[in-house]
Write a protein that holds these residues in place. Sequence first.
Motif, PDB file in Angstrom:
ATOM      1  N   SER A 101      -8.929  24.572  32.471  1.00 55.30           N
ATOM      2  CA  SER A 101      -8.408  25.874  32.105  1.00 55.30           C
ATOM      3  C   SER A 101      -9.474  26.786  31.712  1.00 55.30           C
ATOM      4  N   VAL A 104      -8.748  29.730  26.818  1.00 59.29           N
ATOM      5  CA  VAL A 104      -7.482  30.289  27.274  1.00 59.29           C
ATOM      6  C   VAL A 104      -7.129  31.145  26.401  1.00 59.29           C
ATOM      7  N   PHE A 291       0.076  25.336  28.597  1.00 61.38           N
ATOM      8  CA  PHE A 291      -1.140  26.297  29.400  1.00 61.38           C
ATOM      9  C   PHE A 291      -0.586  26.654  30.635  1.00 61.38           C
ATOM     10  N   LEU A 292      -0.774  27.825  30.816  1.00 63.79           N
ATOM     11  CA  LEU A 292      -0.573  28.513  32.160  1.00 63.79           C
ATOM     12  C   LEU A 292      -2.230  28.774  32.871  1.00 63.79           C
ATOM     13  N   PRO A 293      -2.499  27.877  33.807  1.00 64.17           N
ATOM     14  CA  PRO A 293      -3.982  27.994  34.485  1.00 64.17           C
ATOM     15  C   PRO A 293      -3.872  29.292  35.368  1.00 64.17           C
ATOM     16  N   SER A 294      -5.250  29.660  35.202  1.00 66.20           N
ATOM     17  CA  SER A 294      -5.351  30.949  36.105  1.00 66.20           C
ATOM     18  C   SER A 294      -6.696  31.235  36.373  1.00 66.20           C
ATOM     19  N   GLN A 297      -7.884  34.129  34.076  1.00 66.14           N
ATOM     20  CA  GLN A 297      -7.960  33.760  32.635  1.00 66.14           C
ATOM     21  C   GLN A 297      -6.742  32.991  32.225  1.00 66.14           C
ATOM     22  N   SER A 298      -6.637  31.900  31.966  1.00 72.15           N
ATOM     23  CA  SER A 298      -5.545  30.883  31.593  1.00 72.15           C
ATOM     24  C   SER A 298      -4.837  31.523  30.089  1.00 72.15           C
TER      25      SER A 298
END
Length: 609
Positions: A101, A104, A291-294, A297-298
């Motif tokens: 990630s 975060v 967590f929301l991975p991106s 940016q997570s």
Amino acid sequence: MPLACVVGGCLWVAAHRETRAAPSALTLPAGAKRAIVSGGPPPPLMKLADVRPGMIGQALTVFQGTKPEPFKIRVVAVLKQFLPKEDVILIRAEDPRVEHSGIVAGMSGSPVYIEGKLVGAIAYAWSFAKEPLGGVTPIESMLAERARPRRKNPADMYASDDETDAARGLPALAAAPPAGGAGGQLVRASVPLSVSGFTARSVAELTETLAPSGLVPLQAGGGRALPNRLEAGHVEPGSAIGVELVRGDMSMVGTGTVTYVDGSTVLAFGHPMFGVGESYLPLVDAEIHTFLPSLAQSFKMSSPLHEIGVLVQDRQTCIIGNLDGRTTMMPIDVRVTGPEGKTRAFHAEVARNRRLTPMLASIVVANAVADAEPDVNDVVATVIGKLALHGHGTLELTDQLFSTEGISGRALSGARGIRALGELMFNPFEPLVVDRMDVDVRLELKRDVADIVGIALPTETVRAGDTVPVRVTLRPYAGAEYVETVPVKIPRAVAGQAVHIEAASGLMARPDVPAAETLGGYIDNLRKYYTAGSIVVTVQTPDEGAALHGRLIANLPAAAMDTLRPANATRRADGYRVAERTVFPSKRLVSGRQELTAAVLDDVLGHNR
């Protein structure tokens, strides 16, 4: 004196001394539970001068739930003068959970330890980074903020001159580089703004509004409906902490991580939230869902749990809170009546801060309208805003708005009630507390609006003293032009001259008001306006009046004006041109203006005025 003692003293003063403003920051109220602080006494500190590349340590943050968990970090370098007079420690996270990630959003404030000593707080990250590199704000810089002196009355904080008056909106707040910026730039880690109870349209508008501040709205669930005093919150280094901006039927909380706790003092984030300096906003603990991975940016997805204290400082290197304090929020009740006659009611409370409150109130009202009536067709909205002003009664303002795409936040931000909220908080006279706000919105799905396209008199000349029918031509949407006849008296003072006549929408016409010299006069001026449902015909006269001591004095002779404008004093009367206005109610909302000039004959007595 330690911060906790200073804060406790200030809050006690606010709660016990008489003040012209309603208290907004108080000591722990009866029945409220003090947050439980875990983790023991503050740890020893490592000086920045002792930090070396290659050192291995660990950081604490919440990955899921409420319990902080450690993860390994390695020092890469120390970046000198990253900010003015501020160094940053560059680290690399070496943990499988963070390798995927990266740093975060929501980790801001996560404490970093080396050899059991606290080094600082994770506060910076790279967008689109392929490695989990981050920046750490040294703990020395954060602790230095505790020494800042503060005012003695937090009750007035959100209405006082804590910053320059030029900064009246979010763009003037401490701006963070956008999270989606160039991959080679180390930027402040975004603060995820967990929002619930908001429509997708409201979240989109909020995202655009908050972009300069680095806050990233993230739709979540589980907002706090009301303060929960039956359960105590929880605070420890590495735990999730939030700054609450809205609660009730809608929730908005900026979430980060606790860095340091000492008695009633808590340090978090490692960077500012808004950068507005001394400010009093509610602090809450929070639960991290996931967590929301991106690629950009997570983010941590979270929900607020319990009120645990009050934010007292929002500075470059951290936010500082007091666990023994509490602060009030401004209640807003919104009632929306749709085209079918059904009324939906919404209740929320928004943070008290002169730069934030007007924006938050506008978003709450717009969201209530969007939720109650999501139709984006032609709509006419009647908006009645009532502001309960502490010590100054109630200010009630009415607006009529038209939009071809539904009532958006931008449209509502121009409503008098919303606009007056900001004007009152920035008034130049004295701090003012708005006890509460009530907004009633009535929606009608129609395009009931007309443009003023022409103005005419029955003859080329008019006679002074006569009442003449001014013909105002209006053109409605998808309809035939029609004429409204407005009876207007021609002043005797313009006899023998050319007179200027203007017909305008009430929204474009401004009544003559004197410059306010007191807060009461400032509030009274806000009550004077014309509505969009009126045609205002103005006849300009050659007469001169004076504005003196908050009053208008019309039709003064030249000798009197000379007396009111002495050359040996700076405080003198302000002159203005006297105008005669006729207000005519229209059957539609009106926009636009037209004007003409006509010759005026002597009055019926034959005297040349």
